[in-house]
Design a protein around this motif. Sequence first.
Motif, PDB file in Angstrom:
ATOM      1  N   TYR A  96     -91.268  -1.366  64.382  1.00 46.54           N
ATOM      2  CA  TYR A  96     -92.075  -1.547  65.592  1.00 46.54           C
ATOM      3  C   TYR A  96     -91.589  -2.752  66.387  1.00 46.54           C
ATOM      4  CZ  TYR A  96     -95.427   1.861  63.853  1.00 46.54           C
ATOM      5  OH  TYR A  96     -96.017   3.002  63.415  1.00 46.54           O
ATOM      6  N   HIS A  97     -91.272  -3.839  65.650  1.00 41.58           N
ATOM      7  CA  HIS A  97     -90.829  -5.050  66.350  1.00 41.58           C
ATOM      8  C   HIS A  97     -89.483  -4.818  67.039  1.00 41.58           C
ATOM      9  CE1 HIS A  97     -94.200  -7.317  65.092  1.00 41.58           C
ATOM     10  NE2 HIS A  97     -93.944  -7.181  63.804  1.00 41.58           N
ATOM     11  N   LYS A 135     -89.916  -2.805  70.112  1.00 44.69           N
ATOM     12  CA  LYS A 135     -90.500  -3.609  71.181  1.00 44.69           C
ATOM     13  C   LYS A 135     -89.425  -4.459  71.859  1.00 44.69           C
ATOM     14  CE  LYS A 135     -94.744  -5.493  72.389  1.00 44.69           C
ATOM     15  NZ  LYS A 135     -96.065  -5.112  72.115  1.00 44.69           N
ATOM     16  N   LYS A 136     -88.536  -5.036  71.030  1.00 45.69           N
ATOM     17  CA  LYS A 136     -87.433  -5.844  71.566  1.00 45.69           C
ATOM     18  C   LYS A 136     -86.554  -5.009  72.485  1.00 45.69           C
ATOM     19  CE  LYS A 136     -87.087 -10.059  69.608  1.00 45.69           C
ATOM     20  NZ  LYS A 136     -87.797 -10.135  68.315  1.00 45.69           N
ATOM     21  N   ASP A 143     -92.387   0.635  74.060  1.00 42.21           N
ATOM     22  CA  ASP A 143     -93.719   0.147  73.762  1.00 42.21           C
ATOM     23  C   ASP A 143     -94.470   1.149  72.889  1.00 42.21           C
ATOM     24  OD1 ASP A 143     -95.943  -1.373  73.862  1.00 42.21           O
ATOM     25  OD2 ASP A 143     -96.603  -0.646  75.827  1.00 42.21           O
ATOM     26  N   PHE A 159     -98.712  -0.049  67.672  1.00 38.70           N
ATOM     27  CA  PHE A 159     -98.463  -0.561  66.327  1.00 38.70           C
ATOM     28  C   PHE A 159     -99.264   0.213  65.285  1.00 38.70           C
ATOM     29  CE2 PHE A 159     -98.659  -4.077  63.140  1.00 38.70           C
ATOM     30  CZ  PHE A 159     -97.286  -4.199  62.975  1.00 38.70           C
TER      31      PHE A 159
END
Length: 324
Positions: free
Chosen positions: A151-152, A155-156, A160, A163
């Motif tokens: 997920y992180h 996002k980077k 989007d 979570f």
Amino acid sequence: MNQLSKVASLAIVVPCYNEEEMLPKTLATLLALRDSLINQGKINSASKIYLVDDGSRDQTWNLLAASSQQNPAIVAVKLSRNRGHQNALLAGLVSTTEDMIVSIDADLQDDPNVITKMIDAYYQGNEVVYGVRSARKIDSFFKRVTAESYYHLMKKMGVDLVFNHADFRLLSRRALESLKLYTESNLFLRGVVRELGYPSTCVEYERHAREAGESKYPLRKMLSLAWKGITAFSTAPLRLITILGLVSGFASFALILWVLFIRFVTDTAVPGWASLLLPLLFIGSVQLICLGIIGEYLGKIYEEVKRRPKFHISEIIKRNNDQG
Ligand code: UDP
Ligand code: MG
């Protein structure tokens, strides 16, 4: 409008792959839930449960076919062969005609009682309701860490995702119709649903362990889904080549200056050293930068061929001039 016509119909969509051990319980649970929701006046009696057999090799289809013969609330859909969870789910979604559509896994790891909360959220005006796992207690340390880092990472890269949300969600008819406009073959539902817009909310639940049968998502399939998510939503990996090219270009430039210094100012250069190293550094970084430029265009072509809808209209207010 009378009270009855406001009660929406519900479709529950369940992808099933070799789920013979789980199905009797799943069917009983979902049918009981349907009855109870009808009794509470939250859904109307036209509500149905869609079970999609994703090319199972066990008794899944026979079970589904028999149940739909017995109970008109059950719709059995059979895919011609195994196409994977995401495609099976999509096949089920597009088969529905109801007002609210909930997708859930056949193993009921996601608490079906949460569907009631999703429906309440729908009546409060939400068109997308995400089921979000509150705890990852039952997951192995490995699965938890990899899932959360994923997920992180997404996002980077500008994607989007919600979570801790998988594919347990409610869609309104309108949201589903908008979803159908995404005709790309590599459809990553979790990402596309997020793109839709429309009022949305999350409901939390605790995920249980699988009661029967085994997981149909081995590490290989998990990695492939993760990679699909990245490549379907982000051209960041292509941009990375450009950045790499520029960085190596600057580094090569500095090295080239150093090589020239050693060659012309000092007398330590071995014959042939500079004439080998200079073109090597130069060509290496030129190649990377060129690849990056090609990547940029490739990214654009990729966006174009997906032909994603540019917008979804959520409301239009239009008044005639003569109405004051
Ligand atoms: N599934 C499917 N096709 C596949 C693999 C899985 O339709 O090729 C279904 C499966 O029957 C279940 C859901 O997808 O309803 C999720 O699979 P599973 O529970 O095995 O995944 P996990 O919960 O272990 O991630
Ligand atoms: Mg499962």
